[in-house]
Design a protein around this motif. Structure first.
Motif, mmCIF file in Angstrom:
data_model
loop_
_atom_site.group_PDB
_atom_site.id
_atom_site.type_symbol
_atom_site.label_atom_id
_atom_site.label_comp_id
_atom_site.label_asym_id
_atom_site.label_seq_id
_atom_site.Cartn_x
_atom_site.Cartn_y
_atom_site.Cartn_z
ATOM 1 N N TYR A 1 47.725 -0.999 -109.219
ATOM 2 C CA TYR A 1 46.420 -1.668 -109.145
ATOM 3 C C TYR A 1 46.380 -2.858 -110.099
ATOM 4 O O TYR A 1 45.887 -3.936 -109.751
ATOM 5 C CB TYR A 1 45.316 -0.679 -109.479
ATOM 6 C CG TYR A 1 43.916 -1.222 -109.337
ATOM 7 C CD1 TYR A 1 43.416 -1.604 -108.094
ATOM 8 C CD2 TYR A 1 43.078 -1.350 -110.448
ATOM 9 C CE1 TYR A 1 42.126 -2.097 -107.958
ATOM 10 C CE2 TYR A 1 41.789 -1.843 -110.322
ATOM 11 C CZ TYR A 1 41.313 -2.213 -109.072
ATOM 12 O OH TYR A 1 40.041 -2.706 -108.944
ATOM 13 N N CYS A 2 46.914 -2.696 -111.277
ATOM 14 C CA CYS A 2 46.961 -3.783 -112.255
ATOM 15 C C CYS A 2 47.750 -4.970 -111.709
ATOM 16 O O CYS A 2 47.308 -6.122 -111.801
ATOM 17 C CB CYS A 2 47.587 -3.277 -113.560
ATOM 18 S SG CYS A 2 48.021 -4.568 -114.733
ATOM 19 N N ASP B 1 39.739 -8.197 -113.986
ATOM 20 C CA ASP B 1 40.878 -8.467 -114.871
ATOM 21 C C ASP B 1 41.322 -7.129 -115.452
ATOM 22 O O ASP B 1 40.726 -6.633 -116.410
ATOM 23 C CB ASP B 1 40.463 -9.447 -115.966
ATOM 24 C CG ASP B 1 41.633 -9.873 -116.830
ATOM 25 O OD1 ASP B 1 42.771 -9.442 -116.563
ATOM 26 O OD2 ASP B 1 41.408 -10.629 -117.797
ATOM 27 N N LEU C 1 40.725 -3.043 -103.668
ATOM 28 C CA LEU C 1 40.760 -4.492 -103.842
ATOM 29 C C LEU C 1 39.898 -5.224 -102.818
ATOM 30 O O LEU C 1 39.676 -6.433 -102.954
ATOM 31 C CB LEU C 1 42.208 -4.985 -103.724
ATOM 32 C CG LEU C 1 43.152 -4.546 -104.849
ATOM 33 C CD1 LEU C 1 44.596 -4.826 -104.460
ATOM 34 C CD2 LEU C 1 42.802 -5.269 -106.147
ATOM 35 N N ARG D 1 44.147 -12.662 -108.678
ATOM 36 C CA ARG D 1 43.515 -13.623 -109.587
ATOM 37 C C ARG D 1 44.325 -14.916 -109.628
ATOM 38 O O ARG D 1 43.767 -16.014 -109.628
ATOM 39 C CB ARG D 1 43.391 -13.010 -110.988
ATOM 40 C CG ARG D 1 42.321 -11.914 -111.068
ATOM 41 C CD ARG D 1 42.393 -11.178 -112.412
ATOM 42 N NE ARG D 1 42.126 -12.066 -113.532
ATOM 43 C CZ ARG D 1 40.917 -12.363 -113.974
ATOM 44 N NH1 ARG D 1 39.852 -11.828 -113.402
ATOM 45 N NH2 ARG D 1 40.753 -13.179 -114.996
ATOM 46 N N VAL E 1 37.548 -10.914 -108.864
ATOM 47 C CA VAL E 1 38.593 -9.890 -108.923
ATOM 48 C C VAL E 1 38.668 -9.388 -110.354
ATOM 49 O O VAL E 1 38.748 -10.177 -111.301
ATOM 50 C CB VAL E 1 39.957 -10.468 -108.484
ATOM 51 C CG1 VAL E 1 41.056 -9.410 -108.615
ATOM 52 C CG2 VAL E 1 39.877 -10.986 -107.056
ATOM 53 N N LYS F 1 48.424 -5.789 -108.595
ATOM 54 C CA LYS F 1 47.804 -6.438 -107.435
ATOM 55 C C LYS F 1 46.560 -7.248 -107.832
ATOM 56 O O LYS F 1 46.309 -8.316 -107.273
ATOM 57 C CB LYS F 1 47.459 -5.401 -106.373
ATOM 58 C CG LYS F 1 48.695 -4.891 -105.627
ATOM 59 C CD LYS F 1 48.319 -4.234 -104.306
ATOM 60 C CE LYS F 1 49.536 -4.013 -103.440
ATOM 61 N NZ LYS F 1 49.208 -3.551 -102.079
ATOM 62 N N THR F 2 45.782 -6.763 -108.788
ATOM 63 C CA THR F 2 44.629 -7.553 -109.232
ATOM 64 C C THR F 2 45.092 -8.829 -109.912
ATOM 65 O O THR F 2 44.502 -9.899 -109.721
ATOM 66 C CB THR F 2 43.724 -6.746 -110.187
ATOM 67 O OG1 THR F 2 44.500 -6.249 -111.280
ATOM 68 C CG2 THR F 2 43.055 -5.591 -109.465
ATOM 69 N N SER F 3 46.158 -8.736 -110.706
ATOM 70 C CA SER F 3 46.688 -9.926 -111.358
ATOM 71 C C SER F 3 47.159 -10.948 -110.328
ATOM 72 O O SER F 3 46.909 -12.156 -110.467
ATOM 73 C CB SER F 3 47.847 -9.541 -112.285
ATOM 74 O OG SER F 3 48.412 -10.686 -112.889
#
Length: 333
Positions: A272-273, A160, A310, A280, A158, A275-277
Motif C-alpha cells: 500500500y505504501c 502520504d 486506492l 502521488r 492520495v 502504490k500510494t507513493s
C-alpha cells in the motif's frame, strides 16, 4: 477473403486506417464503459508490444475490399519460448460469419513454424462471445483475471503513507541505480508467487543483466517505466517494489505493472505504501494522465483489496484460454 501478414511499420496508411476502424469498432462493442481508443494508441500498440511478450507477428483479413479482422501472435522468449499468445479482433459488422475462425486456421501453421507447443488467448471477457468462440475452437479456461481502473479526474488527495519502521523508499525512472540493480532483480522474482492458474506462462527469471535488457527494450519502444522500491535499511536489499508504465502512444493513460514484496518482508503494509507513493508521483509529474489500468489474478484478493483502497474499481473479469498447438485444427487453413 484475403488474409495477409503485415508489418505495422511499413503498412500503407489506408490499411492502418482500416485496421484502426476494426479495433475502434470492436472496442466500442466489447468495452463500452471505457473511453474510445485513438488511432495513435492502436497503431502505437501494434508497433510496440510489451517487451516480455515480443516479438509479434500480425495479419489482417480483407473481405470485399475492406479490412474486417486483425490477428496478432506474440512470441515471448526464454522460459516462455514454447508459448504463443493470440489476439484476434473482428469487426462487429461481420461477426458470426466465420471470419474469426478462418483467420485463426490461417495463422495456426505459424505456431508450429515458430516451435510453439501451447497457444493462449488473454483478456477474454468472461461470458462474452469471445469465450464462446474460443470454446468452439477447443480452448479451455486456465486462469481468471480481474481488471481494475482508477480515474484520476476528480480523485481526492492520495494519502502520504510513510514506509514501516526499518524501511526507506527509493524511486527511479527508466534505469535502476547500479547499487540496487542486483537486489531489485531478486525482488522481481517475488512476482512468481502471484497465482496464475494453469496458464503455461512463466514469470521471467530476473537477474541484473535481464533488468538492463528490459530497460533498453522500453527505451527503444518509448515506454517510460517508473519504479518505487522499499529498501530494508538493515540489509540494504530491495524488499518490494511497484512498477508503472507510460507508453508514449498513450498520452493520458498509465498502466500499473508488477507489484511484489519478498515473503520475509510481508505484513508491514509495504504494498500500500509503494502504490500510494507511485500515484502521488504520477499526479505531481504527469497531471495530464486521466486513468490508471491494472490487472491481477482473480484469486489474489489481497492485491485487489489494496487497489480498492486506492480508489480502483473493478470493471471486468477476463479469462486466459489455452489450447495445445498439436490439437489446433489447421485443416481449413
Amino acid at each position: 477473403m484475403e488474409i495477409v501478414e503485415f508489418d505495422p511499420f511499413t503498412a500503407a496508411e489506408k490499411d492502418l486506417r482500416e485496421i484502426f476502424d476494426v479495433a475502434s469498432a470492436a472496442h466500442a462493442v466489447d468495452l463500452p464503459d471505457l473511453p474510445p481508443v485513438t488511432f495513435e494508441a492502436v497503431i502505437g500498440g501494434l508497433r510496440t508490444p510489451q517487451p516480455n511478450l515480443a516479438p509479434a507477428r500480425r495479419w489482417f483479413a480483407r473481405r470485399d475490399g475492406r479490412i474486417v479482422a486483425l490477428a496478432s501472435l506474440f512470441l515471448p522468449p526464454a522460459e516462455n519460448s514454447a508459448l504463443s499468445l493470440v489476439k484476434l479482433l473482428v469487426h462487429p459488422d461481420v461477426r458470426r460469419h466465420g471470419v474469426g475462425t478462418a483467420v485463426f486456421h490461417r495463422i495456426s501453421p505459424a505456431l508450429r513454424d515458430e516451435g510453439r507447443t501451447v497457444v493462449e488467448a488473454w483478456n477474454v471477457r468472461k461470458g462474452s462471445p469471445g469465450e464462446r468462440f474460443g470454446s468452439a475452437l477447443g480452448f479451455r479456461v486456465v486462469c481468471s483475471t480481474l481488471f481494475q481502473v482508477l480515474s484520476l479526474d476528480g480523485l481526492g488527495p492520495v494519502p502520504d503513507v510513510p514506509p514501516a519502521k526499518g524501511y526507506r523508499l527509493r524511486s527511479w525512472s527508466r534505469s535502476a541505480p547500479d547499487d540496487l540493480v542486483d537486489s531489485y532483480a531478486s525482488a522481481r522474482q517475488a512476482i512468481a508467487d502471484s497465482p496464475f492458474g494453469q496458464s503455461a506462462f512463466r514469470f521471467p527469471d530476473w537477474n541484473a543483466r535481464r533488468v538492463r535488457a528490459d530497460e533498453e527494450d522500453r527505451r527503444r519502444t518509448n515506454i517510460e517505466q517508473r519504479i518505487v522500491a522499499a529498501v530494508h535499511e538493515e540489509s540494504g536489499v530491495v524488499a518490494g517494489f511497484t512498477e508503472l508504465n507510460l507508453p508514449a502512444h498513450h498520452q493520458d493513460v498509465a498502466f500499473q505493472g508488477d507489484t511484489a514484496v519478498l515473503a520475509e518482508h510481508r505484513g508491514h503494509g509495504l504494498g500500500y505504501c509503494l502504490k500510494t507513493s507511485m500515484l502521488r508521483w504520477l499526479r505531481a509529474e504527469h497531471p495530464g494522465h486521466q486513468q490508471v489500468y491494472t490487472s491481477t489474478a482473480s484469486a489474489n484478493a489481497h492485491m485487489a483489496g489494496i487497489n480498492h483502497r486506492l480508489g480502483f474499481r473493478d470493471f471486468q473479469e477476463t479469462l486466459v484460454l489455452a489450447q495445445d498447438v498439436a490439437f489446433c485444427d489447421t485443416s481449413r487453413a
